[in-house]
Structure formats: structure tokens, C-alpha cells
Motif scaffolding. Structure first.
Motif, PDB file in Angstrom:
ATOM      1  N   GLU A 210      10.729  18.408  -3.531  1.00 34.74           N
ATOM      2  CA  GLU A 210      10.055  17.102  -3.475  1.00 34.74           C
ATOM      3  C   GLU A 210      11.062  15.962  -3.557  1.00 34.74           C
ATOM      4  O   GLU A 210      10.960  14.977  -2.844  1.00 34.74           O
ATOM      5  N   GLN A 211      12.064  16.106  -4.423  1.00 34.76           N
ATOM      6  CA  GLN A 211      13.054  15.046  -4.575  1.00 34.76           C
ATOM      7  C   GLN A 211      13.925  14.901  -3.332  1.00 34.76           C
ATOM      8  O   GLN A 211      14.306  13.788  -2.967  1.00 34.76           O
ATOM      9  N   ILE A 212      14.218  15.999  -2.664  1.00 36.23           N
ATOM     10  CA  ILE A 212      14.952  15.909  -1.394  1.00 36.23           C
ATOM     11  C   ILE A 212      14.141  15.061  -0.411  1.00 36.23           C
ATOM     12  O   ILE A 212      14.676  14.163   0.249  1.00 36.23           O
ATOM     13  N   GLU A 213      12.847  15.341  -0.322  1.00 41.39           N
ATOM     14  CA  GLU A 213      11.970  14.589   0.576  1.00 41.39           C
ATOM     15  C   GLU A 213      11.894  13.114   0.177  1.00 41.39           C
ATOM     16  O   GLU A 213      11.948  12.230   1.044  1.00 41.39           O
ATOM     17  N   GLU A 214      11.772  12.841  -1.121  1.00 45.06           N
ATOM     18  CA  GLU A 214      11.665  11.454  -1.589  1.00 45.06           C
ATOM     19  C   GLU A 214      12.933  10.662  -1.300  1.00 45.06           C
ATOM     20  O   GLU A 214      12.862   9.532  -0.813  1.00 45.06           O
ATOM     21  N   GLU A 215      14.081  11.253  -1.612  1.00 49.10           N
ATOM     22  CA  GLU A 215      15.339  10.548  -1.353  1.00 49.10           C
ATOM     23  C   GLU A 215      15.522  10.293   0.139  1.00 49.10           C
ATOM     24  O   GLU A 215      15.944   9.202   0.538  1.00 49.10           O
TER      25      GLU A 215
ATOM     26  N   HIS B 152      16.278   4.921  -8.527  1.00 55.72           N
ATOM     27  CA  HIS B 152      15.334   5.555  -9.444  1.00 55.72           C
ATOM     28  C   HIS B 152      15.065   7.009  -9.015  1.00 55.72           C
ATOM     29  O   HIS B 152      14.995   7.904  -9.869  1.00 55.72           O
ATOM     30  N   GLU B 153      14.925   7.243  -7.730  1.00 57.49           N
ATOM     31  CA  GLU B 153      14.699   8.607  -7.234  1.00 57.49           C
ATOM     32  C   GLU B 153      15.911   9.503  -7.518  1.00 57.49           C
ATOM     33  O   GLU B 153      15.748  10.676  -7.878  1.00 57.49           O
ATOM     34  N   VAL B 154      17.113   8.973  -7.367  1.00 57.64           N
ATOM     35  CA  VAL B 154      18.319   9.745  -7.672  1.00 57.64           C
ATOM     36  C   VAL B 154      18.338  10.108  -9.163  1.00 57.64           C
ATOM     37  O   VAL B 154      18.638  11.253  -9.532  1.00 57.64           O
ATOM     38  N   ASP B 155      17.998   9.147 -10.017  1.00 52.66           N
ATOM     39  CA  ASP B 155      17.938   9.424 -11.456  1.00 52.66           C
ATOM     40  C   ASP B 155      16.912  10.511 -11.757  1.00 52.66           C
ATOM     41  O   ASP B 155      17.145  11.388 -12.593  1.00 52.66           O
ATOM     42  N   ASN B 156      15.771  10.464 -11.066  1.00 59.31           N
ATOM     43  CA  ASN B 156      14.733  11.465 -11.265  1.00 59.31           C
ATOM     44  C   ASN B 156      15.205  12.837 -10.770  1.00 59.31           C
ATOM     45  O   ASN B 156      14.937  13.862 -11.401  1.00 59.31           O
ATOM     46  N   THR B 157      15.908  12.852  -9.652  1.00 61.93           N
ATOM     47  CA  THR B 157      16.473  14.105  -9.140  1.00 61.93           C
ATOM     48  C   THR B 157      17.393  14.728 -10.180  1.00 61.93           C
ATOM     49  O   THR B 157      17.317  15.935 -10.450  1.00 61.93           O
ATOM     50  N   ASN B 158      18.246  13.929 -10.777  1.00 58.68           N
ATOM     51  CA  ASN B 158      19.164  14.439 -11.798  1.00 58.68           C
ATOM     52  C   ASN B 158      18.407  15.001 -12.999  1.00 58.68           C
ATOM     53  O   ASN B 158      18.811  16.018 -13.576  1.00 58.68           O
ATOM     54  N   ALA B 159      17.297  14.368 -13.369  1.00 52.47           N
ATOM     55  CA  ALA B 159      16.472  14.879 -14.471  1.00 52.47           C
ATOM     56  C   ALA B 159      15.856  16.230 -14.109  1.00 52.47           C
ATOM     57  O   ALA B 159      15.802  17.143 -14.945  1.00 52.47           O
ATOM     58  N   ILE B 160      15.426  16.373 -12.859  1.00 52.93           N
ATOM     59  CA  ILE B 160      14.873  17.648 -12.390  1.00 52.93           C
ATOM     60  C   ILE B 160      15.960  18.720 -12.430  1.00 52.93           C
ATOM     61  O   ILE B 160      15.725  19.857 -12.852  1.00 52.93           O
TER      62      ILE B 160
ATOM     63  N   ASN C 179       0.817  -1.210   0.000  1.00 45.74           N
ATOM     64  CA  ASN C 179       0.000   0.000   0.000  1.00 45.74           C
ATOM     65  C   ASN C 179       0.851   1.261   0.000  1.00 45.74           C
ATOM     66  O   ASN C 179       0.501   2.245  -0.636  1.00 45.74           O
ATOM     67  N   PHE C 180       1.981   1.238   0.694  1.00 46.12           N
ATOM     68  CA  PHE C 180       2.907   2.358   0.659  1.00 46.12           C
ATOM     69  C   PHE C 180       3.364   2.608  -0.776  1.00 46.12           C
ATOM     70  O   PHE C 180       3.369   3.747  -1.257  1.00 46.12           O
ATOM     71  N   LEU C 181       3.727   1.561  -1.498  1.00 45.37           N
ATOM     72  CA  LEU C 181       4.194   1.687  -2.875  1.00 45.37           C
ATOM     73  C   LEU C 181       3.055   2.077  -3.815  1.00 45.37           C
ATOM     74  O   LEU C 181       3.260   2.875  -4.743  1.00 45.37           O
ATOM     75  N   PHE C 182       1.855   1.550  -3.590  1.00 47.39           N
ATOM     76  CA  PHE C 182       0.708   1.935  -4.414  1.00 47.39           C
ATOM     77  C   PHE C 182       0.405   3.425  -4.244  1.00 47.39           C
ATOM     78  O   PHE C 182       0.097   4.122  -5.206  1.00 47.39           O
ATOM     79  N   ARG C 183       0.484   3.917  -3.012  1.00 44.92           N
ATOM     80  CA  ARG C 183       0.256   5.352  -2.769  1.00 44.92           C
ATOM     81  C   ARG C 183       1.307   6.196  -3.480  1.00 44.92           C
ATOM     82  O   ARG C 183       0.996   7.249  -4.048  1.00 44.92           O
ATOM     83  N   HIS C 184       2.540   5.731  -3.459  1.00 43.45           N
ATOM     84  CA  HIS C 184       3.595   6.475  -4.143  1.00 43.45           C
ATOM     85  C   HIS C 184       3.440   6.408  -5.663  1.00 43.45           C
ATOM     86  O   HIS C 184       3.828   7.343  -6.362  1.00 43.45           O
ATOM     87  N   SER C 185       2.870   5.341  -6.158  1.00 45.34           N
ATOM     88  CA  SER C 185       2.566   5.275  -7.579  1.00 45.34           C
ATOM     89  C   SER C 185       1.595   6.392  -7.948  1.00 45.34           C
ATOM     90  O   SER C 185       1.777   7.094  -8.949  1.00 45.34           O
ATOM     91  N   GLN C 186       0.574   6.579  -7.120  1.00 45.46           N
ATOM     92  CA  GLN C 186      -0.385   7.652  -7.363  1.00 45.46           C
ATOM     93  C   GLN C 186       0.287   9.022  -7.258  1.00 45.46           C
ATOM     94  O   GLN C 186       0.007   9.928  -8.046  1.00 45.46           O
ATOM     95  N   GLU C 187       1.191   9.164  -6.317  1.00 41.27           N
ATOM     96  CA  GLU C 187       1.906  10.437  -6.159  1.00 41.27           C
ATOM     97  C   GLU C 187       2.711  10.763  -7.423  1.00 41.27           C
ATOM     98  O   GLU C 187       2.747  11.911  -7.872  1.00 41.27           O
ATOM     99  N   GLU C 188       3.332   9.746  -8.013  1.00 38.89           N
ATOM    100  CA  GLU C 188       4.098   9.964  -9.241  1.00 38.89           C
ATOM    101  C   GLU C 188       3.170  10.361 -10.391  1.00 38.89           C
ATOM    102  O   GLU C 188       3.522  11.217 -11.209  1.00 38.89           O
ATOM    103  N   ARG C 189       1.992   9.771 -10.448  1.00 43.43           N
ATOM    104  CA  ARG C 189       1.016  10.184 -11.474  1.00 43.43           C
ATOM    105  C   ARG C 189       0.588  11.628 -11.238  1.00 43.43           C
ATOM    106  O   ARG C 189       0.398  12.388 -12.194  1.00 43.43           O
TER     107      ARG C 189
END
Length: 183
Positions: A130-135, A97-105, A45-55
């Protein structure tokens, strides 16, 4: 009259970010399904919620492009990689994956600064924060898993970890609470 306030480079990189956010949502969704199959309902459920957050992040970028007069281009995403070997592997993959996304941001913000597109630069700051919080969140979970024994954690410690994640509050709905009919 031209109403697009985004350069072609900025529009392109923002559209790439839409794809990255969609990809992230699929990864979280895939790992959530894996966690559920392994008996970790709290992690799932934690991962499903984060999936929605990414959407939600994907929609935020789309809205910004449209608000600035640009054109949104939806691209295909690849299937997520193989299932994790264990919870430690799962969260280490998520962290990468979050680090890769941070670099894209960072690339978006750097390009916006280079082009003196202060609206996009300002928009990007929300994602930087947001990426600081996610990492930080994922690193905290990895640390907890290491304390629990990492890949060799006992059933009891994994049960406790899973139950703690089940109680963690989040902005997105739990998968079991979500429905096709949203208010």
C-alpha cells in the motif's frame, strides 16, 4: 488462559501505527479543507477520500490487534501543521508524511521478522504494498504539478490539474457523497 498472540513490543508498535494512521487522516482532512478554501474542489475531494482511506487503514490495524487477542489503545493526535503555501507545498508535505509512514511500516515488519511473528509479518506486507502505491501516486501528482509550473503554475494549468483529480476514481467515497447514514 492467555489468548494474546502478540508480544508486548508488537502490540505497542501496532498501537503506535493506529495513531499514525489517525494522524494521517487528520492531515489529509486538514489539507482537503485548505484546498476547498482555495477553490480546488477536485483536490479537496481527492484529499477527503484519502482521509477516509487512512481511517480505513487505522481500522485494519485495530481489527488485527483484536483478532490476535491484543488490546487496542487509542491515543491523542496532534493538530495538523500550518496550511500549505500552495499545491506544490501541499503534495510535497503529503509525500514526506507518506515516507514517514512507510518507515513506520518497515519498523513493524522488521520487528515481526526479528520476533519470528510471521502472522504480523504477513499482515504488514499488505501495508508495504500500500505504501509503495501511495508514494508513487503522490510522486506522480508532484511531477504533474512541476510540469504545470510548480508554485508558479498558471491558473489554467491548476484548473486542469484540479479537474483531473476530481475525475480520479478512488476506493473511498467523495466527501459530497458521504453521509452519516452509511448502508
Amino acid at each position: 488462559m492467555e489468548t494474546n498472540r502478540l508480544s508486548s513490543k508488537i502490540e505497542k508498535i501496532l498501537n503506535q501505527q493506529i495513531t499514525k494512521e489517525a494522524d494521517a487522516a487528520q492531515i489529509y482532512l486538514s489539507y482537503g479543507a485548505w484546498a476547498d478554501d482555495q477553490g480546488f474542489a477536485g483536490v479537496a475531494n481527492f484529499l477527503f477520500r484519502h482521509s477516509q482511506e487512512e481511517r480505513d487503514h487505522m481500522n485494519k490495524v485495530m481489527s488485527y490487534i483484536m483478532e490476535r487477542g491484543g488490546r487496542v489503545k487509542i491515543s491523542a493526535i496532534e493538530a495538523p501543521s500550518s496550511d500549505p503555501k500552495n499545491l506544490q507545498d501541499c503534495f510535497e508535505r503529503i509525500f514526506q508524511h507518506e515516507v514517514d509512514n512507510t518507515n513506520a511500516i518497515y519498523e513493524i515488519v522488521s520487528l515481526a521478522q526479528e520476533e519470528k511473528d510471521w502472522a504480523t509479518w504477513n499482515f504488514g506486507q499488505w501495508f508495504v504494498k500500500e505504501q509503495i502505491e501511495e508514494e508513487t501516486l503522490v510522486l506522480d501528482l508532484i511531477d504533474k504539478l512541476k510540469i504545470a509550473g510548480g508554485p508558479k503554475a498558471t491558473s489554467e494549468s491548476l484548473y486542469f490539474f484540479d479537474s483531473q483529480l476530481a475525475q480520479k476514481e478512488d476506493e473511498a467515497d467523495l466527501a459530497r457523497d458521504a453521509s452519516a447514514e452509511r448502508p
